[in-house]
Design a protein around this motif. Structure first.
Motif, PDB file in Angstrom:
ATOM      1  N   THR A   1       5.499   3.805   0.610  1.00  0.00           N
ATOM      2  CA  THR A   1       5.354   2.743   1.625  1.00  0.00           C
ATOM      3  C   THR A   1       6.620   2.552   2.460  1.00  0.00           C
ATOM      4  O   THR A   1       6.535   2.272   3.654  1.00  0.00           O
TER       5      THR A   1
ATOM      6  N   ARG B   1     -11.607   0.428   4.964  1.00  0.00           N
ATOM      7  CA  ARG B   1     -10.567   0.151   5.969  1.00  0.00           C
ATOM      8  C   ARG B   1     -11.173  -0.305   7.283  1.00  0.00           C
ATOM      9  O   ARG B   1     -10.548  -1.046   8.035  1.00  0.00           O
TER      10      ARG B   1
ATOM     11  N   THR C   1      -4.847   1.150   1.317  1.00  0.00           N
ATOM     12  CA  THR C   1      -3.736   1.999   0.870  1.00  0.00           C
ATOM     13  C   THR C   1      -3.364   1.691  -0.576  1.00  0.00           C
ATOM     14  O   THR C   1      -3.142   2.605  -1.374  1.00  0.00           O
ATOM     15  N   LYS C   2      -3.315   0.418  -0.946  1.00  0.00           N
ATOM     16  CA  LYS C   2      -2.998   0.076  -2.333  1.00  0.00           C
ATOM     17  C   LYS C   2      -3.979   0.733  -3.303  1.00  0.00           C
ATOM     18  O   LYS C   2      -3.594   1.354  -4.284  1.00  0.00           O
TER      19      LYS C   2
ATOM     20  N   THR D   1       1.646  -2.727   4.237  1.00  0.00           N
ATOM     21  CA  THR D   1       1.471  -1.982   2.992  1.00  0.00           C
ATOM     22  C   THR D   1       2.207  -2.682   1.853  1.00  0.00           C
ATOM     23  O   THR D   1       3.260  -3.284   2.065  1.00  0.00           O
TER      24      THR D   1
ATOM     25  N   GLY E   1       3.390   1.809   9.272  1.00  0.00           N
ATOM     26  CA  GLY E   1       2.919   0.545   8.723  1.00  0.00           C
ATOM     27  C   GLY E   1       4.094  -0.397   8.544  1.00  0.00           C
ATOM     28  O   GLY E   1       5.237  -0.084   8.908  1.00  0.00           O
TER      29      GLY E   1
ATOM     30  N   ALA F   1      -0.881  -2.765   9.869  1.00  0.00           N
ATOM     31  CA  ALA F   1      -1.113  -2.545   8.431  1.00  0.00           C
ATOM     32  C   ALA F   1       0.117  -2.941   7.620  1.00  0.00           C
ATOM     33  O   ALA F   1       1.168  -2.312   7.747  1.00  0.00           O
TER      34      ALA F   1
ATOM     35  N   SER G   1       6.718   0.878  12.371  1.00  0.00           N
ATOM     36  CA  SER G   1       5.309   0.828  11.967  1.00  0.00           C
ATOM     37  C   SER G   1       4.495   1.933  12.635  1.00  0.00           C
ATOM     38  O   SER G   1       3.499   2.393  12.094  1.00  0.00           O
TER      39      SER G   1
ATOM     40  N   MET H   1      -3.225   2.023   7.382  1.00  0.00           N
ATOM     41  CA  MET H   1      -2.033   2.641   7.968  1.00  0.00           C
ATOM     42  C   MET H   1      -2.357   3.905   8.775  1.00  0.00           C
ATOM     43  O   MET H   1      -1.699   4.207   9.774  1.00  0.00           O
TER      44      MET H   1
ATOM     45  N   PRO I   1       5.989  -2.293   5.658  1.00  0.00           N
ATOM     46  CA  PRO I   1       6.054  -2.370   4.196  1.00  0.00           C
ATOM     47  C   PRO I   1       6.425  -3.755   3.684  1.00  0.00           C
ATOM     48  O   PRO I   1       7.164  -4.500   4.332  1.00  0.00           O
TER      49      PRO I   1
ATOM     50  N   GLY J   1      -5.376   5.005   4.385  1.00  0.00           N
ATOM     51  CA  GLY J   1      -5.547   3.556   4.437  1.00  0.00           C
ATOM     52  C   GLY J   1      -5.611   3.038   5.861  1.00  0.00           C
ATOM     53  O   GLY J   1      -5.748   3.799   6.824  1.00  0.00           O
TER      54      GLY J   1
ATOM     55  N   ASP K   1      -2.806  -4.091   3.704  1.00  0.00           N
ATOM     56  CA  ASP K   1      -3.511  -2.814   3.613  1.00  0.00           C
ATOM     57  C   ASP K   1      -3.993  -2.574   2.178  1.00  0.00           C
ATOM     58  O   ASP K   1      -3.421  -1.773   1.434  1.00  0.00           O
TER      59      ASP K   1
END
Length: 413
Positions: free
Chosen positions: A322, A238, A259-260, A294, A327, A292, A361, A285, A329, A283, A256
Protein backbone atom coordinates in the motif's frame (compact mmCIF):
# COMPACT_ATOMS: atom_id res chain seq x y z
CA UNK A 1 11.50 17.08 7.54
CA UNK A 2 11.10 20.77 6.67
CA UNK A 3 12.20 19.89 3.14
CA UNK A 4 9.14 17.69 2.60
CA UNK A 5 6.78 20.23 4.10
CA UNK A 6 7.92 22.84 1.60
CA UNK A 7 7.24 20.55 -1.34
CA UNK A 8 4.11 18.79 -0.17
CA UNK A 9 2.69 21.06 2.48
CA UNK A 10 1.13 23.54 0.11
CA UNK A 11 -2.33 22.04 0.30
CA UNK A 12 -2.60 22.56 4.06
CA UNK A 13 -3.80 26.13 3.76
CA UNK A 14 -6.15 25.69 0.84
CA UNK A 15 -9.83 26.04 1.52
CA UNK A 16 -10.78 24.38 -1.76
CA UNK A 17 -12.45 21.05 -0.96
CA UNK A 18 -10.92 19.31 -3.97
CA UNK A 19 -7.35 20.57 -3.61
CA UNK A 20 -6.15 17.76 -1.36
CA UNK A 21 -7.63 15.06 -3.59
CA UNK A 22 -6.07 16.65 -6.67
CA UNK A 23 -2.68 16.90 -4.98
CA UNK A 24 -2.80 13.17 -4.25
CA UNK A 25 -0.05 13.11 -1.64
CA UNK A 26 -2.10 12.21 1.42
CA UNK A 27 -0.93 9.61 3.92
CA UNK A 28 -3.53 8.91 6.60
CA UNK A 29 -3.14 7.62 10.12
CA UNK A 30 -5.97 5.96 12.03
CA UNK A 31 -5.16 7.11 15.54
CA UNK A 32 -7.26 4.73 17.67
CA UNK A 33 -8.54 1.19 18.06
CA UNK A 34 -11.60 -0.39 19.69
CA UNK A 35 -10.14 -0.17 23.22
CA UNK A 36 -8.76 3.38 23.07
CA UNK A 37 -11.57 4.91 25.15
CA UNK A 38 -10.15 3.08 28.22
CA UNK A 39 -6.79 4.85 28.04
CA UNK A 40 -7.13 8.62 28.51
CA UNK A 41 -6.89 8.86 24.75
CA UNK A 42 -6.64 12.56 23.94
CA UNK A 43 -3.69 12.83 26.36
CA UNK A 44 -2.05 9.72 24.88
CA UNK A 45 -2.26 11.15 21.35
CA UNK A 46 -1.05 14.55 22.51
CA UNK A 47 2.27 12.91 23.41
CA UNK A 48 2.53 11.33 19.94
CA UNK A 49 1.70 14.30 17.68
CA UNK A 50 5.33 15.16 17.08
CA UNK A 51 6.21 11.59 16.04
CA UNK A 52 3.09 11.34 13.84
CA UNK A 53 4.02 14.56 12.02
CA UNK A 54 7.69 13.62 11.70
CA UNK A 55 6.69 10.24 10.22
CA UNK A 56 5.04 11.99 7.28
CA UNK A 57 1.32 11.58 7.95
CA UNK A 58 -0.84 14.39 6.56
CA UNK A 59 -4.18 13.57 8.22
CA UNK A 60 -5.05 11.85 11.48
CA UNK A 61 -8.39 10.10 11.83
CA UNK A 62 -9.66 10.50 15.40
CA UNK A 63 -12.51 8.55 17.03
CA UNK A 64 -16.02 10.10 17.12
CA UNK A 65 -15.83 13.31 19.19
CA UNK A 66 -19.39 13.52 20.57
CA UNK A 67 -20.98 12.17 23.74
CA UNK A 68 -22.20 8.64 23.02
CA UNK A 69 -24.21 5.92 24.75
CA UNK A 70 -21.39 3.44 23.97
CA UNK A 71 -17.90 4.49 25.05
CA UNK A 72 -16.38 3.84 21.62
CA UNK A 73 -18.42 6.76 20.25
CA UNK A 74 -20.52 5.03 17.62
CA UNK A 75 -23.89 5.49 19.36
CA UNK A 76 -23.98 9.31 19.52
CA UNK A 77 -26.65 11.21 21.46
CA UNK A 78 -25.67 14.80 22.23
CA UNK A 79 -23.76 15.81 19.12
CA UNK A 80 -22.55 19.18 20.40
CA UNK A 81 -21.15 17.74 23.64
CA UNK A 82 -17.45 17.01 23.13
CA UNK A 83 -16.98 15.37 26.51
CA UNK A 84 -16.57 11.70 25.64
CA UNK A 85 -14.92 8.56 26.98
CA UNK A 86 -11.79 9.65 25.07
CA UNK A 87 -11.42 12.74 27.24
CA UNK A 88 -12.81 16.19 27.88
CA UNK A 89 -13.62 18.90 25.37
CA UNK A 90 -10.69 20.88 26.75
CA UNK A 91 -8.23 18.02 26.10
CA UNK A 92 -9.62 17.43 22.60
CA UNK A 93 -9.25 21.10 21.67
CA UNK A 94 -5.73 21.18 23.04
CA UNK A 95 -4.86 18.08 20.95
CA UNK A 96 -6.33 19.70 17.81
CA UNK A 97 -4.35 22.85 18.50
CA UNK A 98 -1.13 20.86 18.79
CA UNK A 99 -1.86 18.98 15.57
CA UNK A 100 -2.40 22.27 13.78
CA UNK A 101 0.96 23.53 15.05
CA UNK A 102 2.57 20.40 13.61
CA UNK A 103 0.72 20.87 10.28
CA UNK A 104 -1.18 17.58 10.58
CA UNK A 105 -4.89 17.73 9.78
CA UNK A 106 -7.46 16.27 12.17
CA UNK A 107 -10.13 14.00 10.66
CA UNK A 108 -13.46 13.77 12.52
CA UNK A 109 -15.34 10.48 12.53
CA UNK A 110 -18.82 11.54 11.40
CA UNK A 111 -21.51 9.19 12.74
CA UNK A 112 -24.77 10.46 11.23
CA UNK A 113 -26.43 7.28 10.02
CA UNK A 114 -28.02 6.76 13.43
CA UNK A 115 -28.49 8.57 16.73
CA UNK A 116 -29.65 7.17 20.05
CA UNK A 117 -32.79 8.82 21.42
CA UNK A 118 -33.05 10.19 24.95
CA UNK A 119 -36.78 9.66 25.56
CA UNK A 120 -39.55 7.38 24.32
CA UNK A 121 -42.06 8.70 21.82
CA UNK A 122 -44.19 7.16 19.08
CA UNK A 123 -44.67 3.41 19.56
CA UNK A 124 -42.83 3.41 22.88
CA UNK A 125 -39.46 3.62 21.05
CA UNK A 126 -36.48 5.79 22.02
CA UNK A 127 -37.01 8.04 19.05
CA UNK A 128 -37.06 11.52 20.59
CA UNK A 129 -34.10 13.75 21.41
CA UNK A 130 -35.31 15.80 24.38
CA UNK A 131 -32.91 17.58 26.70
CA UNK A 132 -29.89 17.55 24.37
CA UNK A 133 -28.59 19.70 21.51
CA UNK A 134 -30.57 19.19 18.29
CA UNK A 135 -33.84 18.28 20.10
CA UNK A 136 -35.48 16.38 17.24
CA UNK A 137 -38.80 14.55 17.44
CA UNK A 138 -39.91 11.25 15.88
CA UNK A 139 -39.94 12.70 12.34
CA UNK A 140 -36.12 12.63 12.40
CA UNK A 141 -36.11 8.82 12.65
CA UNK A 142 -36.82 6.58 9.64
CA UNK A 143 -40.11 4.67 9.77
CA UNK A 144 -38.19 1.41 9.28
CA UNK A 145 -36.41 1.91 12.63
CA UNK A 146 -39.32 3.09 14.77
CA UNK A 147 -39.80 6.73 13.83
CA UNK A 148 -42.32 8.83 11.94
CA UNK A 149 -39.94 9.80 9.13
CA UNK A 150 -39.68 8.41 5.61
CA UNK A 151 -38.10 5.12 4.62
CA UNK A 152 -34.32 4.90 4.80
CA UNK A 153 -32.41 5.88 1.66
CA UNK A 154 -29.85 3.14 2.39
CA UNK A 155 -29.46 0.01 4.48
CA UNK A 156 -30.65 -0.14 8.08
CA UNK A 157 -28.23 -0.13 10.97
CA UNK A 158 -30.33 -2.32 13.21
CA UNK A 159 -31.13 -1.81 16.88
CA UNK A 160 -30.95 1.99 17.07
CA UNK A 161 -32.93 4.87 15.50
CA UNK A 162 -31.66 5.63 12.00
CA UNK A 163 -31.62 9.30 10.98
CA UNK A 164 -33.97 10.35 8.17
CA UNK A 165 -31.81 12.48 5.90
CA UNK A 166 -34.75 13.24 3.60
CA UNK A 167 -36.04 15.73 6.22
CA UNK A 168 -34.91 19.27 5.53
CA UNK A 169 -34.72 20.21 9.24
CA UNK A 170 -32.43 17.23 9.87
CA UNK A 171 -30.07 18.17 7.06
CA UNK A 172 -30.03 21.81 8.14
CA UNK A 173 -29.14 20.83 11.72
CA UNK A 174 -26.47 18.35 10.62
CA UNK A 175 -24.90 20.94 8.31
CA UNK A 176 -24.80 23.40 11.21
CA UNK A 177 -23.04 20.79 13.35
CA UNK A 178 -20.57 19.80 10.61
CA UNK A 179 -19.71 23.47 9.99
CA UNK A 180 -19.16 23.90 13.73
CA UNK A 181 -16.77 20.91 13.80
CA UNK A 182 -14.98 22.30 10.78
CA UNK A 183 -14.82 26.02 11.56
CA UNK A 184 -15.01 26.30 15.33
CA UNK A 185 -13.69 23.05 16.80
CA UNK A 186 -10.91 22.72 14.25
CA UNK A 187 -11.43 19.42 12.40
CA UNK A 188 -10.34 19.77 8.77
CA UNK A 189 -11.21 16.34 7.34
CA UNK A 190 -14.23 14.01 7.65
CA UNK A 191 -14.65 10.25 7.71
CA UNK A 192 -18.25 9.16 7.09
CA UNK A 193 -19.22 6.14 9.19
CA UNK A 194 -21.55 3.41 7.81
CA UNK A 195 -21.93 5.15 4.45
CA UNK A 196 -24.16 2.36 3.14
CA UNK A 197 -26.91 3.53 5.49
CA UNK A 198 -28.03 6.65 3.61
CA UNK A 199 -27.85 7.99 0.09
CA UNK A 200 -24.48 9.29 -1.08
CA UNK A 201 -26.21 12.42 -2.42
CA UNK A 202 -26.50 13.59 1.21
CA UNK A 203 -22.76 13.09 1.70
CA UNK A 204 -22.28 15.35 -1.34
CA UNK A 205 -24.65 17.86 0.25
CA UNK A 206 -22.77 17.82 3.58
CA UNK A 207 -19.32 18.10 2.00
CA UNK A 208 -20.41 21.03 -0.17
CA UNK A 209 -21.87 22.81 2.84
CA UNK A 210 -19.15 22.18 5.45
CA UNK A 211 -16.15 22.15 3.07
CA UNK A 212 -13.79 19.65 4.70
CA UNK A 213 -10.41 19.58 2.95
CA UNK A 214 -10.61 15.81 2.54
CA UNK A 215 -13.37 13.23 3.05
CA UNK A 216 -13.46 9.45 3.05
CA UNK A 217 -16.47 7.16 3.34
CA UNK A 218 -16.77 3.74 4.93
CA UNK A 219 -18.65 1.84 2.25
CA UNK A 220 -18.05 -1.67 3.61
CA UNK A 221 -19.61 -4.38 1.52
CA UNK A 222 -18.96 -8.15 1.43
CA UNK A 223 -16.48 -9.41 -1.13
CA UNK A 224 -17.51 -12.21 -3.45
CA UNK A 225 -16.69 -15.73 -2.23
CA UNK A 226 -17.14 -19.13 -3.83
CA UNK A 227 -16.85 -22.67 -2.45
CA UNK A 228 -13.05 -22.43 -2.52
CA UNK A 229 -12.65 -19.02 -0.87
CA UNK A 230 -12.34 -15.54 -2.34
CA UNK A 231 -13.28 -15.11 -6.02
CA UNK A 232 -10.45 -13.90 -8.25
CA UNK A 233 -12.76 -11.36 -9.91
CA UNK A 234 -13.99 -8.69 -7.48
CA UNK A 235 -15.16 -6.22 -10.13
CA UNK A 236 -18.74 -6.13 -8.81
CA UNK A 237 -17.42 -5.34 -5.32
CA UNK A 238 -15.23 -2.45 -6.41
CA UNK A 239 -17.93 -1.23 -8.77
CA UNK A 240 -20.29 -0.67 -5.82
CA UNK A 241 -17.66 1.41 -4.02
CA UNK A 242 -16.92 3.36 -7.22
CA UNK A 243 -20.66 4.01 -7.67
CA UNK A 244 -20.82 5.41 -4.14
CA UNK A 245 -17.85 7.75 -4.77
CA UNK A 246 -19.47 8.88 -8.01
CA UNK A 247 -22.75 9.60 -6.22
CA UNK A 248 -20.96 11.91 -3.75
CA UNK A 249 -20.23 14.10 -6.78
CA UNK A 250 -16.72 12.58 -6.70
CA UNK A 251 -16.09 14.79 -3.66
CA UNK A 252 -15.33 11.93 -1.27
CA UNK A 253 -12.75 9.17 -1.35
CA UNK A 254 -13.68 5.72 -0.02
CA UNK A 255 -11.85 3.05 1.92
CA UNK A 256 -10.63 0.40 -0.51
CA UNK A 257 -12.17 -2.68 1.08
CA UNK A 258 -11.67 -4.53 -2.22
CA UNK A 259 -7.89 -4.17 -2.02
CA UNK A 260 -7.90 -5.25 1.63
CA UNK A 261 -9.90 -8.38 0.87
CA UNK A 262 -7.67 -9.40 -2.03
CA UNK A 263 -4.34 -8.40 -0.47
CA UNK A 264 -4.85 -10.42 2.70
CA UNK A 265 -5.42 -13.56 0.60
CA UNK A 266 -2.56 -12.70 -1.79
CA UNK A 267 0.10 -12.55 0.93
CA UNK A 268 -0.63 -16.19 1.84
CA UNK A 269 1.06 -17.35 -1.36
CA UNK A 270 -1.53 -16.24 -3.93
CA UNK A 271 0.14 -13.15 -5.37
CA UNK A 272 -1.48 -13.90 -8.76
CA UNK A 273 -4.53 -12.19 -7.24
CA UNK A 274 -2.78 -8.79 -7.38
CA UNK A 275 -3.17 -8.40 -11.15
CA UNK A 276 -6.69 -8.22 -12.59
CA UNK A 277 -7.65 -9.47 -16.05
CA UNK A 278 -6.74 -6.04 -17.51
CA UNK A 279 -3.27 -6.15 -15.93
CA UNK A 280 -4.15 -3.53 -13.30
CA UNK A 281 -4.31 -3.64 -9.49
CA UNK A 282 -7.54 -5.51 -8.62
CA UNK A 283 -9.02 -3.11 -6.03
CA UNK A 284 -10.63 0.32 -6.26
CA UNK A 285 -7.03 1.51 -6.57
CA UNK A 286 -6.84 -0.07 -10.04
CA UNK A 287 -9.87 1.86 -11.30
CA UNK A 288 -9.96 5.17 -9.43
CA UNK A 289 -6.73 5.54 -7.43
CA UNK A 290 -7.25 9.21 -6.53
CA UNK A 291 -10.33 8.22 -4.51
CA UNK A 292 -9.10 4.89 -3.07
CA UNK A 293 -7.92 4.92 0.56
CA UNK A 294 -5.95 1.71 1.00
CA UNK A 295 -5.55 0.12 4.43
CA UNK A 296 -4.79 -3.21 6.10
CA UNK A 297 -6.96 -3.00 9.21
CA UNK A 298 -9.16 -0.65 11.21
CA UNK A 299 -10.92 -0.69 14.60
CA UNK A 300 -13.58 -3.07 13.21
CA UNK A 301 -11.56 -5.49 11.09
CA UNK A 302 -8.62 -5.67 13.51
CA UNK A 303 -8.11 -4.59 17.14
CA UNK A 304 -10.06 -6.66 19.70
CA UNK A 305 -13.12 -6.85 17.42
CA UNK A 306 -11.11 -8.75 14.79
CA UNK A 307 -14.05 -9.09 12.38
CA UNK A 308 -11.78 -9.51 9.34
CA UNK A 309 -8.13 -9.19 10.40
CA UNK A 310 -5.13 -9.00 8.09
CA UNK A 311 -2.81 -12.00 8.74
CA UNK A 312 -0.52 -10.66 11.45
CA UNK A 313 2.78 -12.16 10.25
CA UNK A 314 2.27 -10.62 6.80
CA UNK A 315 1.69 -7.02 7.96
CA UNK A 316 4.89 -5.63 6.48
CA UNK A 317 4.23 -7.18 3.07
CA UNK A 318 0.85 -5.44 3.22
CA UNK A 319 2.38 -2.05 3.99
CA UNK A 320 5.13 -2.57 1.41
CA UNK A 321 2.26 -2.87 -1.10
CA UNK A 322 0.00 0.00 0.00
CA UNK A 323 2.79 2.48 0.81
CA UNK A 324 4.52 2.05 -2.58
CA UNK A 325 1.38 1.91 -4.72
CA UNK A 326 -1.07 4.47 -6.11
CA UNK A 327 -4.11 5.31 -4.00
CA UNK A 328 -4.10 7.05 -0.62
CA UNK A 329 -2.48 4.81 1.99
CA UNK A 330 -3.64 4.64 5.60
CA UNK A 331 -1.75 3.16 8.57
CA UNK A 332 -3.45 1.63 11.63
CA UNK A 333 -2.54 2.74 15.17
CA UNK A 334 -2.00 -0.79 16.50
CA UNK A 335 0.55 -1.70 13.83
CA UNK A 336 2.38 1.59 14.19
CA UNK A 337 2.55 1.90 17.99
CA UNK A 338 1.69 -1.46 19.56
CA UNK A 339 3.53 -4.01 17.44
CA UNK A 340 7.09 -2.98 18.27
CA UNK A 341 9.72 -0.48 17.17
CA UNK A 342 10.82 -2.54 14.19
CA UNK A 343 7.39 -2.37 12.49
CA UNK A 344 7.08 1.34 13.35
CA UNK A 345 10.48 2.07 11.81
CA UNK A 346 9.87 -0.03 8.69
CA UNK A 347 6.61 1.83 8.05
CA UNK A 348 8.35 5.21 8.55
CA UNK A 349 11.04 4.13 6.06
CA UNK A 350 8.43 3.16 3.44
CA UNK A 351 6.63 6.50 3.90
CA UNK A 352 9.93 8.37 3.48
CA UNK A 353 10.64 6.47 0.24
CA UNK A 354 7.11 7.18 -1.04
CA UNK A 355 7.58 10.87 -0.42
CA UNK A 356 11.12 11.05 -1.70
CA UNK A 357 10.20 9.31 -4.97
CA UNK A 358 7.08 11.53 -5.14
CA UNK A 359 4.64 8.64 -5.45
CA UNK A 360 1.11 10.08 -5.47
CA UNK A 361 -2.38 8.62 -5.54
CA UNK A 362 -2.29 8.75 -9.35
CA UNK A 363 1.22 7.41 -10.00
CA UNK A 364 1.52 5.05 -12.93
CA UNK A 365 2.00 1.35 -12.22
CA UNK A 366 3.39 -1.49 -14.31
CA UNK A 367 2.90 -4.93 -12.78
CA UNK A 368 5.82 -7.14 -13.84
CA UNK A 369 5.16 -10.38 -11.96
CA UNK A 370 2.07 -11.82 -10.29
CA UNK A 371 2.81 -15.45 -9.50
CA UNK A 372 1.83 -17.55 -6.44
CA UNK A 373 5.00 -16.65 -4.50
CA UNK A 374 6.15 -13.46 -6.23
CA UNK A 375 4.71 -10.04 -7.03
CA UNK A 376 6.68 -7.16 -8.51
CA UNK A 377 5.83 -3.78 -9.97
CA UNK A 378 7.33 -0.48 -11.10
CA UNK A 379 5.48 2.54 -9.69
CA UNK A 380 6.02 5.98 -11.17
CA UNK A 381 9.37 6.30 -12.91
CA UNK A 382 11.77 5.64 -10.08
CA UNK A 383 10.40 3.02 -7.69
CA UNK A 384 10.36 -0.74 -8.01
CA UNK A 385 9.17 -3.28 -5.43
CA UNK A 386 8.64 -6.97 -4.89
CA UNK A 387 6.73 -9.16 -2.44
CA UNK A 388 7.03 -12.85 -1.60
CA UNK A 389 9.64 -15.60 -1.45
CA UNK A 390 10.42 -15.72 -5.16
CA UNK A 391 13.93 -14.46 -5.89
CA UNK A 392 13.75 -11.42 -8.14
CA UNK A 393 15.35 -8.04 -8.62
CA UNK A 394 14.94 -5.33 -11.28
CA UNK A 395 17.18 -5.43 -14.32
CA UNK A 396 19.50 -2.50 -14.80
CA UNK A 397 22.35 -1.06 -12.77
CA UNK A 398 20.46 2.18 -12.07
CA UNK A 399 18.22 0.43 -9.48
CA UNK A 400 19.53 0.64 -5.90
CA UNK A 401 17.99 -1.19 -2.94
CA UNK A 402 16.12 1.40 -0.83
CA UNK A 403 14.79 -0.89 1.90
CA UNK A 404 13.87 -4.51 2.51
CA UNK A 405 12.28 -6.69 5.18
CA UNK A 406 10.57 -10.03 5.66
CA UNK A 407 9.34 -11.04 2.16
CA UNK A 408 9.55 -7.55 0.64
CA UNK A 409 12.09 -5.28 -1.04
CA UNK A 410 11.97 -1.79 -2.58
CA UNK A 411 14.42 -0.26 -5.05
CA UNK A 412 14.77 3.28 -6.35
CA UNK A 413 16.69 5.02 -9.10
Amino acid sequence: MGYFHNIFGGCHDQTDTGAVIRDGREILFQAFNWESHKHDWWRNLDRKVSDIAKSGFTSVWLPPPSQSLASEGYLPQDLYSLNSAYGSEHLLKSLLHKMKQHKVRAMADIVINHRVGTTTGHGGMYNRYDGVSLPWDERAVTCCTGGLGNRSTGENFNGVPNIDHTQEFVRKDLIGWLRWLRNTVGFQDFRFDFARGYSAKYVKNYIEAAKPLFSVGEYWDSCKYNGHGLDYNQDSHRQRIVNWIDATGQLSAAFDFTTKGILQEAVKGQFWRLRDSQGKPPGVMGWWPSRAVTFLDNHDTGSTQAHWPFPSHHIMEGYAYTLTHPGIPSVFYDHFYDWGDSIHDQIVKLIAIRRHQDISSRSSIRILEAQPNLYSAIVGEKLCMKLGDGSWCPSGKEWKLATSGHRYAVWHK
